[in-house]
Design a protein around this motif. Structure first.
Motif, mmCIF file in Angstrom:
data_model
loop_
_atom_site.group_PDB
_atom_site.id
_atom_site.type_symbol
_atom_site.label_atom_id
_atom_site.label_comp_id
_atom_site.label_asym_id
_atom_site.label_seq_id
_atom_site.Cartn_x
_atom_site.Cartn_y
_atom_site.Cartn_z
ATOM 1 N N ALA A 103 0.893 -1.120 -0.376
ATOM 2 C CA ALA A 103 0.372 0.014 0.094
ATOM 3 C C ALA A 103 1.054 1.037 -0.411
ATOM 4 O O ALA A 103 1.061 2.341 -0.869
ATOM 5 C CB ALA A 103 -1.332 -0.530 1.535
ATOM 6 N N VAL A 156 -6.623 2.079 -0.037
ATOM 7 C CA VAL A 156 -5.634 0.644 1.347
ATOM 8 C C VAL A 156 -5.546 1.881 2.291
ATOM 9 O O VAL A 156 -5.544 1.598 3.478
ATOM 10 C CB VAL A 156 -4.153 0.903 0.666
ATOM 11 C CG1 VAL A 156 -3.935 -0.293 -0.415
ATOM 12 C CG2 VAL A 156 -3.933 2.276 0.145
ATOM 13 N N ARG A 163 -5.790 -1.381 6.004
ATOM 14 C CA ARG A 163 -6.120 -0.197 5.587
ATOM 15 C C ARG A 163 -5.645 0.353 6.730
ATOM 16 O O ARG A 163 -5.520 0.558 7.440
ATOM 17 C CB ARG A 163 -7.506 0.009 4.976
ATOM 18 C CG ARG A 163 -8.540 -1.173 4.492
ATOM 19 C CD ARG A 163 -9.584 -0.185 4.185
ATOM 20 N NE ARG A 163 -9.878 0.250 3.650
ATOM 21 C CZ ARG A 163 -10.793 1.459 3.081
ATOM 22 N NH1 ARG A 163 -11.728 0.561 2.999
ATOM 23 N NH2 ARG A 163 -10.941 2.661 2.212
#
Length: 196
Positions: free
Chosen positions: A87, A109, A189
């Motif tokens: 990410a 992300v 995330r």
């Protein structure tokens, strides 16, 4: 020949019969009773020690360190490290004509505070990238998970970033980030990023 004489004379009328099945313990000498007492004390001491060791062991198992999956679950640690590293590489790499791809990656992300901070920062970066024909390529050199639970993680990440401007030699810089991630919909995330 004369009859043999008894060496020991007994008076059988004065003696009480001896019952071998029930020895009288009150009349036992102290030498025979003390091994039983010591055995009982030893058993009590072992039970008490076992109880203390069990309690101590339970305290050790319930420490924050044992709740940290980064120390016990290699597979989960590898997954969060990979997801966060990928990410960061995506959201901190862009070219003058590809900033839209980077913004889309950020929406996939990032979440919460990290997404808000990134949107503010990337607005400025997007204009500079177009004006200066700037390309930034980011590689995660090392990422380490310092804390991991079933739904959250904290990582320290070391990055190498290569800046290229048209007509100038490339410049390399290093960065260190503190990253907090949350597991949402089975995807890690990033919710907070700060430089160290």
């Amino acid at each position: 020949m004369s009859e043999p004489t008894a060496l020991v004379s007994r008076d059988t009328e004065d003696e009480e019969p001896i019952d071998a099945a029930e020895p009288d313990r009150a009349d036992e000498p102290p030498r025979r009773r003390w091994p039983r007492v010591v055995g009982a004390l030893l058993a009590l001491a072992l039970l008490a020690t076992g109880g203390v060791l069990f309690a101590e062991g339970r305290e050790l198992r319930d420490t924050p360190a044992t709740a940290n999956l980064a120390l016990t679950d290699a597979e989960a640690t590898t997954r969060v490290t990979g997801d966060v590293s990928n990410a960061l590489g995506r959201i901190f790499s862009y070219g003058p004509d590809a900033t839209a791809l980077t913004k889309d990656a950020a929406r996939q992300v990032l979440a919460g505070k990290a997404l808000q901070q990134y949107a503010t920062l990337f607005g400025q970066v997007e204009k500079q990238a177009a004006d200066q024909k700037l390309t930034l390529t980011t590689h995660v050199v090392r990422a380490g998970v310092t804390r991991l639970t079933g739904t959250g993680a904290h990582l320290l990440v070391f990055l190498d970033q290569v800046y290229e401007r048209r007509g100038r030699p490339a410049t390399t810089a290093s960065a260190q980030l503190s990253v907090t991630a949350e597991l949402r919909d089975e995807r890690w995330r990033i919710v907070e990023i700060s430089s160290i």
